[in-house]
Scaffold this active site. Structure first.
Site, PDB file in Angstrom:
ATOM      1  N   ASP A   8       0.743  -1.030  -0.005  1.00  0.00           N
ATOM      2  CA  ASP A   8       0.030   0.011   0.034  1.00  0.00           C
ATOM      3  C   ASP A   8       1.069   1.178   0.146  1.00  0.00           C
ATOM      4  OD1 ASP A   8      -2.350   1.769   0.553  1.00  0.00           O
ATOM      5  OD2 ASP A   8      -1.791   1.752   2.658  1.00  0.00           O
ATOM      6  N   LEU A   9       0.346   2.406  -0.349  1.00  0.00           N
ATOM      7  CA  LEU A   9       1.286   3.506  -0.391  1.00  0.00           C
ATOM      8  C   LEU A   9       1.032   4.323   0.659  1.00  0.00           C
ATOM      9  CD1 LEU A   9       3.002   5.454  -2.040  1.00  0.00           C
ATOM     10  CD2 LEU A   9       0.897   6.572  -3.089  1.00  0.00           C
ATOM     11  N   ASP A  10      -0.199   5.166   1.078  1.00  0.00           N
ATOM     12  CA  ASP A  10      -0.497   5.957   1.848  1.00  0.00           C
ATOM     13  C   ASP A  10      -0.400   5.274   3.365  1.00  0.00           C
ATOM     14  OD1 ASP A  10      -0.881   8.239   0.163  1.00  0.00           O
ATOM     15  OD2 ASP A  10      -2.877   7.164  -0.375  1.00  0.00           O
ATOM     16  N   THR A  16       1.402  10.296   4.061  1.00  0.00           N
ATOM     17  CA  THR A  16       0.699  11.510   3.493  1.00  0.00           C
ATOM     18  C   THR A  16      -0.530  11.535   4.346  1.00  0.00           C
ATOM     19  OG1 THR A  16      -0.127   9.444   2.060  1.00  0.00           O
ATOM     20  CG2 THR A  16       1.309  10.993   1.078  1.00  0.00           C
ATOM     21  N   LYS A  44      -8.565   6.746   6.560  1.00  0.00           N
ATOM     22  CA  LYS A  44      -7.045   5.980   6.012  1.00  0.00           C
ATOM     23  C   LYS A  44      -7.816   4.729   5.292  1.00  0.00           C
ATOM     24  CE  LYS A  44      -3.565   6.992   9.222  1.00  0.00           C
ATOM     25  NZ  LYS A  44      -2.815   6.633  10.591  1.00  0.00           N
ATOM     26  N   GLY A  45      -7.117   4.624   4.019  1.00  0.00           N
ATOM     27  CA  GLY A  45      -7.593   3.679   2.950  1.00  0.00           C
ATOM     28  C   GLY A  45      -9.040   3.751   2.347  1.00  0.00           C
ATOM     29  N   ARG A  48     -11.423   8.641  -1.977  1.00  0.00           N
ATOM     30  CA  ARG A  48     -11.738  10.027  -1.819  1.00  0.00           C
ATOM     31  C   ARG A  48     -13.394  10.397  -1.848  1.00  0.00           C
ATOM     32  NH1 ARG A  48      -9.208  13.364  -6.873  1.00  0.00           N
ATOM     33  NH2 ARG A  48      -7.653  11.670  -6.240  1.00  0.00           N
ATOM     34  N   SER A 113      -2.741   0.614  -4.204  1.00  0.00           N
ATOM     35  CA  SER A 113      -3.149   1.810  -3.413  1.00  0.00           C
ATOM     36  C   SER A 113      -4.494   2.113  -3.712  1.00  0.00           C
ATOM     37  CB  SER A 113      -2.051   2.932  -3.724  1.00  0.00           C
ATOM     38  OG  SER A 113      -2.921   4.214  -3.178  1.00  0.00           O
ATOM     39  N   ALA A 114      -5.359   2.871  -3.039  1.00  0.00           N
ATOM     40  CA  ALA A 114      -6.523   3.485  -3.371  1.00  0.00           C
ATOM     41  C   ALA A 114      -6.197   4.836  -4.166  1.00  0.00           C
ATOM     42  CB  ALA A 114      -7.488   3.487  -2.163  1.00  0.00           C
ATOM     43  N   SER A 115      -5.337   5.387  -3.876  1.00  0.00           N
ATOM     44  CA  SER A 115      -4.964   6.750  -4.400  1.00  0.00           C
ATOM     45  C   SER A 115      -4.823   6.979  -5.786  1.00  0.00           C
ATOM     46  CB  SER A 115      -3.714   7.311  -3.938  1.00  0.00           C
ATOM     47  OG  SER A 115      -3.420   8.489  -4.189  1.00  0.00           O
ATOM     48  N   ASN A 117      -3.426   9.401  -6.892  1.00  0.00           N
ATOM     49  CA  ASN A 117      -2.244  10.356  -6.944  1.00  0.00           C
ATOM     50  C   ASN A 117      -1.035   9.227  -6.863  1.00  0.00           C
ATOM     51  OD1 ASN A 117      -3.675  12.936  -7.206  1.00  0.00           O
ATOM     52  ND2 ASN A 117      -4.222  12.483  -5.113  1.00  0.00           N
ATOM     53  N   LYS A 144     -11.023  -1.130  -1.279  1.00  0.00           N
ATOM     54  CA  LYS A 144     -10.858  -1.956  -0.321  1.00  0.00           C
ATOM     55  C   LYS A 144     -11.977  -1.714   0.723  1.00  0.00           C
ATOM     56  CE  LYS A 144      -5.730  -0.962  -0.851  1.00  0.00           C
ATOM     57  NZ  LYS A 144      -4.651  -0.297  -0.315  1.00  0.00           N
ATOM     58  N   GLU A 168       0.102  -3.301   4.621  1.00  0.00           N
ATOM     59  CA  GLU A 168      -0.994  -2.262   4.700  1.00  0.00           C
ATOM     60  C   GLU A 168      -1.062  -1.674   6.139  1.00  0.00           C
ATOM     61  OE1 GLU A 168      -3.896  -0.729   3.763  1.00  0.00           O
ATOM     62  OE2 GLU A 168      -3.853  -1.495   1.785  1.00  0.00           O
ATOM     63  N   ASP A 169      -1.694  -0.456   6.112  1.00  0.00           N
ATOM     64  CA  ASP A 169      -1.743   0.257   7.361  1.00  0.00           C
ATOM     65  C   ASP A 169      -3.279   0.419   7.836  1.00  0.00           C
ATOM     66  OD1 ASP A 169      -2.216   2.453   5.462  1.00  0.00           O
ATOM     67  OD2 ASP A 169      -2.185   3.883   7.103  1.00  0.00           O
TER      68      ASP A 169
HETATM   69  C1  BG6 Z   1      -5.532   6.198   0.495  1.00  0.00           C
HETATM   70  C2  BG6 Z   1      -5.699   7.080   1.570  1.00  0.00           C
HETATM   71  O1  BG6 Z   1      -4.332   5.303   0.160  1.00  0.00           O
HETATM   72  O2  BG6 Z   1      -6.104   6.705  -0.843  1.00  0.00           O
HETATM   73  C3  BG6 Z   1      -6.894   7.737   1.506  1.00  0.00           C
HETATM   74  O3  BG6 Z   1      -5.150   6.231   2.829  1.00  0.00           O
HETATM   75  C4  BG6 Z   1      -7.512   8.381   0.306  1.00  0.00           C
HETATM   76  O4  BG6 Z   1      -6.946   8.600   2.674  1.00  0.00           O
HETATM   77  C5  BG6 Z   1      -7.408   7.428  -0.581  1.00  0.00           C
HETATM   78  O5  BG6 Z   1      -8.769   9.273   0.440  1.00  0.00           O
HETATM   79  C6  BG6 Z   1      -7.504   8.041  -2.084  1.00  0.00           C
HETATM   80  O6  BG6 Z   1      -6.548   8.848  -2.449  1.00  0.00           O
HETATM   81  P1  BG6 Z   1      -6.414  10.269  -3.423  1.00  0.00           P
HETATM   82  O7  BG6 Z   1      -4.991  10.461  -3.390  1.00  0.00           O
HETATM   83  O8  BG6 Z   1      -6.950   9.643  -4.654  1.00  0.00           O
HETATM   84  O9  BG6 Z   1      -7.397  11.168  -3.129  1.00  0.00           O
HETATM   85 MG    MG Z   2      -2.860   3.234   3.517  1.00  0.00          MG
END
Ligand code: BG6
Ligand code: MG
Length: 220
Positions: A8-10, A16, A44-45, A48, A113-115, A117, A144, A168-169
């Site tokens: 996982d990233l964040d 972050t 967390k996790g 958005r 990662s869910a992000s 970014n 997730k 994973e966190d």
């Molecule tokens: C997860 C974070 O990794 O990504 C969440 O833990 C975040 O806090 C989610 O909302 C989505 O990320 P992003 O960068 O696409 O807004």
């Molecule tokens: Mg995470």
């Protein structure tokens, strides 16, 4: 033996959450909603979209679909300003050591990662080259604890799920790894991440012997 290690990233590679907190807090305050760091923990996790839904629920606020989209964009624009200032000093302790150890053992490595970014963050901290597959919020349709993100990662690496290890966190991330029938490693508080197969407070606790055992371990 070749295993896949999915990170996982964040909260695992970089912290972050503090930037998500600043951006969500500004946004919540602009709507007259108070937003605490304890509430931030619950995001967390979380995707958005779901994060904004939760903040609106906490503030008992209903908004139009149009405003929802505008607010999501606004939050992300502010978040990206913080991200643009990131550098290698923000990599969490011993993450490079563990990545390099796995690479030296010729193990496969993916990001899960869910992000949306994720790629920009990996570039900023100069870790993109370490990953053979990057699965992020732009590749998945189910958040997730659905195992989709990790299953896509395993597929891209050509490794079966029972030969994958996930770091994973978040609780949702550990549940996703377990549902995927992968070995789950929680990074954080044991009281929160008790569903994980193994738990460490951070990567400094992960010793070489443990990595060697993981490379040869089987999920039971
Ligand atoms: C997860 C974070 O990794 O990504 C969440 O833990 C975040 O806090 C989610 O909302 C989505 O990320 P992003 O960068 O696409 O807004
Ligand atoms: Mg995470």
């Amino acid at each position: 033996m070749k295993k896949a290690f999915i990170f996982d990233l964040d909260g695992v590679i970089v912290d972050t959450a503090k930037y998500h907190f600043l951006a969500w807090q500004n946004l919540a305050n602009s709507l007259g909603i108070s937003f605490s760091s304890a509430q931030n923990e619950q995001l967390k996790g979380v995707s958005r979209v779901r994060s904004l839904e939760k903040i609106l629920e906490w503030g008992n606020k209903t908004i139009s679909e149009e405003e929802f989209t505008t607010l999501m964009t606004k939050k992300n624009e502010e978040y990206l300003v913080y991200i643009s200032k990131m550098d290698t000093s923000e990599i969490l302790p011993d993450v490079p050591r563990v990545l390099d150890s796995l690479i030296s053992k010729e193990q496969a490595i993916a990001l899960g990662s869910a992000s949306k970014n994720a790629r920009v963050i990996l570039d900023k901290v100069q870790l993109t080259d370490k990953f053979q597959a990057i699965v992020d919020g732009t590749n998945v349709s189910k958040a997730k604890p659905d195992p989709e993100v990790f299953l896509i990662g395993a597929k891209e690496l050509g490794i079966s799920p029972e030969n994958c290890v996930v770091f994973e966190d978040s609780v949702a991330g550990i549940q996703a790894a377990n549902r995927a029938n992968m070995i789950s490693i929680g990074i954080g508080d044991p009281k929160v991440l008790h569903e994980a197969d193994y738990i460490f407070s951070d990567f400094t606790e992960i010793k070489e012997e443990f990595i060697n055992n993981l490379v040869s371990a089987k999920k039971v």
